[in-house]
Scaffold this motif. Structure first.
Motif, PDB file in Angstrom:
ATOM      1  N   THR A   1     -89.599 -47.448  29.244  1.00 56.82           N
ATOM      2  CA  THR A   1     -88.647 -47.235  28.155  1.00 56.82           C
ATOM      3  C   THR A   1     -89.276 -47.569  26.808  1.00 56.82           C
ATOM      4  O   THR A   1     -89.129 -46.811  25.836  1.00 56.82           O
ATOM      5  CB  THR A   1     -87.383 -48.074  28.375  1.00 56.82           C
ATOM      6  OG1 THR A   1     -86.828 -47.718  29.642  1.00 56.82           O
ATOM      7  CG2 THR A   1     -86.361 -47.827  27.294  1.00 56.82           C
TER       8      THR A   1
ATOM      9  N   ALA B   1     -83.269 -43.003  28.731  1.00 56.84           N
ATOM     10  CA  ALA B   1     -81.936 -43.313  29.251  1.00 56.84           C
ATOM     11  C   ALA B   1     -81.871 -43.096  30.759  1.00 56.84           C
ATOM     12  O   ALA B   1     -81.314 -43.923  31.491  1.00 56.84           O
ATOM     13  CB  ALA B   1     -80.884 -42.456  28.539  1.00 56.84           C
TER      14      ALA B   1
ATOM     15  N   LEU C   1     -81.154 -45.858  33.761  1.00 57.07           N
ATOM     16  CA  LEU C   1     -80.006 -45.689  34.654  1.00 57.07           C
ATOM     17  C   LEU C   1     -80.404 -45.528  36.116  1.00 57.07           C
ATOM     18  O   LEU C   1     -79.739 -46.051  37.006  1.00 57.07           O
ATOM     19  CB  LEU C   1     -79.178 -44.481  34.223  1.00 57.07           C
ATOM     20  CG  LEU C   1     -78.429 -44.622  32.899  1.00 57.07           C
ATOM     21  CD1 LEU C   1     -77.792 -43.290  32.510  1.00 57.07           C
ATOM     22  CD2 LEU C   1     -77.372 -45.689  33.005  1.00 57.07           C
TER      23      LEU C   1
END
Length: 112
Positions: A48, A72, A76
């Motif tokens: 990330t 994202a 997740l």
């Protein structure tokens, strides 16, 4: 523009360091559960941070959007996938380290 370059470089270096930490954890930790923890936590954050650092360097809005969506999705999906892998490893009887003290899934998955 210099500040943006510095922030991007810091994000990329921090993400790379976390990813290297995850790799070292995969080799050094004793059992599948600890290795999954090493693969999930620092690697997810490392990826990330690298994607965010790359997004700061790109000027095309479409590419930035794709990088942010990838970040994202990594945040997740990786923890959920590792959780399911951990439950599958426990259900199939993967060996635990001798240092494991508490098995919270013992009654839930294998009710004898």
């Amino acid at each position: 523009m210099i500040v943006l370059d510095v922030v991007s470089a810091v994000l990329l270096l921090a993400g790379s360091a976390l990813t290297v930490t995850a790799v070292v954890g995969l080799y050094r930790l004793p059992d599948v559960y600890a290795r999954m923890h090493a693969a999930a936590k620092p690697a997810t954050l490392g990826i990330t941070l690298c994607l965010l650092g790359a997004a700061l360097q790109v000027e095309d809005v479409a590419v930035v959007t794709k990088l942010l969506l990838a970040a994202a999705f990594a945040l997740l999906t990786a923890p959920v996938a590792n959780h399911l892998l951990g439950r599958a490893a426990h259900a199939t009887g993967a060996a635990q380290s001798v240092e494991t003290v508490v098995d919270e899934l013992e009654d839930e998955i294998r009710p004898d």
